[in-house]
Design an enzyme around this catalytic site. Structure first.
Site, PDB file in Angstrom:
ATOM      1  N   GLU A 133      27.169  32.245  56.026  1.00  0.00           N
ATOM      2  CA  GLU A 133      26.517  33.468  55.520  1.00  0.00           C
ATOM      3  C   GLU A 133      27.069  34.759  56.133  1.00  0.00           C
ATOM      4  O   GLU A 133      26.393  35.783  56.118  1.00  0.00           O
ATOM      5  CB  GLU A 133      24.991  33.387  55.695  1.00  0.00           C
ATOM      6  CG  GLU A 133      24.380  32.250  54.898  1.00  0.00           C
ATOM      7  CD  GLU A 133      22.863  32.330  54.742  1.00  0.00           C
ATOM      8  OE1 GLU A 133      22.244  33.263  55.290  1.00  0.00           O
ATOM      9  OE2 GLU A 133      22.304  31.456  54.059  1.00  0.00           O
ATOM     10  N   GLU A 244      22.437  24.602  51.841  1.00  0.00           N
ATOM     11  CA  GLU A 244      21.046  24.892  52.228  1.00  0.00           C
ATOM     12  C   GLU A 244      20.238  25.110  50.962  1.00  0.00           C
ATOM     13  O   GLU A 244      20.632  25.904  50.113  1.00  0.00           O
ATOM     14  CB  GLU A 244      20.921  26.183  53.074  1.00  0.00           C
ATOM     15  CG  GLU A 244      21.491  26.104  54.463  1.00  0.00           C
ATOM     16  CD  GLU A 244      21.279  27.393  55.263  1.00  0.00           C
ATOM     17  OE1 GLU A 244      20.342  28.156  54.979  1.00  0.00           O
ATOM     18  OE2 GLU A 244      22.082  27.633  56.190  1.00  0.00           O
TER      19      GLU A 244
END
Ligand SMILES: *[C@@H]1O[C@H](CO)[C@@H](O)[C@H](O)[C@H]1NC(C)=O
Ligand SMILES: *[C@@H]1O[C@H](CO)[C@@H](O)[C@H](O)[C@H]1NC(C)=O
Ligand SMILES: *[C@@H]1O[C@H](CO)[C@@H](O)[C@H](O)[C@H]1NC(C)=O
Ligand SMILES: *[C@@H]1O[C@H](CO)[C@@H](O)[C@H](O)[C@H]1NC(C)=O
Ligand SMILES: *[C@@H]1O[C@H](CO)[C@@H](O)[C@H](O)[C@H]1NC(C)=O
Length: 356
Positions: A133, A244
């Protein structure tokens, strides 16, 4: 309405089955919820719980890590490695890339693990994610959400190349090297150099956090499908792994999204069950490890093998033969649990149709 449902479902199945892999696991941070470093015994307990969950639709015998470095050390290999060897847990390795100009310590830790454990270690490595991220953190929404220090696309590309040269001539030389980010970072064409460089695209998908998309729970499947498809479109022919996803069991409202055990269970059934065994999935999560997160995603309390909700997937439908064959080859990669199987095209169809 029916026609629209069929259209969307057909696309969904095409998207999922094109991926053809089936690692099944959870994400695992380097620290406990108390910020204390996880030791080997902590990781082992976690991995055994993941494999021993009651009512589980398959064996969660894979783990995604965020760093190779043991918390509290400079460059010692993370104790998740020996724990994975002790429990036969496959690993998507992570190289932490944010807030640093060098990944030397990450690579030192990885090299130590290779010399210490050799081929048995390599056999458990699914791939290596260079970063997590980082691109989201420097995006407009990342900055607005105060997500922290990130890293730009050019630097991620350099780091990926550095990892490749570091593992050349080691037991890991053939492993895919990629990057994990939010779907929105992948959909942002300013980051396309990372897609070109990566062997796989890891995507983090949270309808819960999509407050600009009408994220009321009844919209979760529609939003999931949209953001997953956005990643797949951006990825072109690169494999997309779901690194995720999950819905929090506790926490504040986020936009219109409500955290609850009931919603976490329904999300598992409607999203997870359509994916498990059909594509690589590392669910978020077995145990919370980020104390800063107000949302609690853990599906167990204190690593009990009795989860907070019944993990059984809806098993009331059989898949068409062609899908069955795909699912079978994928399921064989995640273990032999026949319960993984019944999650089917029809279950997904029913789900998507129901929401439309
Ligand atoms: C996925 O995205 C592509 C490209 O943007 C689009 O053509 C397609 O209709 C989308 N499919 C679904 C199921 O949303
Ligand atoms: C380890 O797990 C893999 C599948 O994940 C399996 O094929 C293999 O037989 C297992 N090895 C041992 C020693 O249990
Ligand atoms: C798109 O990506 C670039 C580079 O990572 C970033 O600077 C920019 O803010 C992103 N755009 C949006 C809308 O977030
Ligand atoms: C569901 O999501 C769509 C697409 O983002 C949005 O247009 C719609 O308003 C949402 N529905 C609700 C009830 O929030
Ligand atoms: C979970 O649900 C399944 C299917 O509804 C049921 O057969 C099973 O007994 C339940 N397991 C537990 C532990 O409640």
């Amino acid at each position: 309405m029916y026609l629209l449902g069929s259209f969307v479902t057909a696309n969904w199945i095409a998207l999922v089955t094109a991926q053809q892999q089936g690692y099944l696991g959870f994400n695992s941070g380097a620290t406990l919820d108390s910020s204390k470093a996880k030791e080997q015994a902590d990781f082992e307990r976690e991995f055994r719980t993941a494999q021993g969950l009651r009512s589980s639709p398959g064996s969660f015998n894979s783990v995604r890590l965020y760093t190779n470095v043991q918390s509290g050390t400079t460059d010692a290999p993370i104790s998740a490695f020996p724990a994975a060897l002790a429990t036969n847990t496959s690993m998507l390795l992570g190289i932490w890339c944010s807030g640093t100009t060098s990944i030397r310590n990450e690579l030192t830790a990885l090299q130590s693990a290779i010399s210490q454990h050799g081929q048995p270690f390599a056999d458990l490595v699914v791939g290596i994610s260079v970063g997590s991220e980082d691109l989201y953190r420097i995006s407009e929404s990342g900055i607005e959400n105060e997500a922290g220090i990130g890293t730009g696309p050019d630097e991620i590309v350099d780091f990926i190349q550095e990892v490749r040269s570091s593992i050349a001539n080691t037991a890991l030389s053939q492993k895919p090297v990629g990057h994990v980010d939010s779907w929105s970072a992948w959909a942002n064409s300013s980051n396309s150099a990372v897609i070109e460089e990566a062997d796989f695209i890891g995507t983090d998908l949270y309808p819960y956090y999509e407050k600009d998309k009408g994220n009321t729970f009844s919209n979760a499947t529609t939003i999931f499908e949209y953001i997953y498809n956005e990643t797949l479109s951006a990825a072109g022919n690169k494999p997309v792994w779901i690194t995720e996803t999950g819905w929090p069991a506790e926490g504040p409202m986020f936009g219109q999204a409500e955290a609850s055990i009931e919603n976490a269970k329904t999300y598992w059934d409607q999203i997870g069950c359509g994916l498990f065994g059909r594509t690589n999935v590392w669910w978020y999560t077995l145990r919370d490890s980020n104390p800063a997160n107000k949302e609690k995603f853990a599906i167990t309390d204190d690593l009990s093998t009795t989860p907070k909700f019944n993990l059984s997937c809806p098993a009331d439908s059989g898949a068409p033969a062609s899908i069955n064959n795909d699912a079978q080859s994928a399921a064989s990669m995640v273990g032999s649990d026949p319960l993984l199987w019944p999650m089917s095209l029809c279950a997904v169809l029913a789900t998507v149709g129901w929401l439309i």
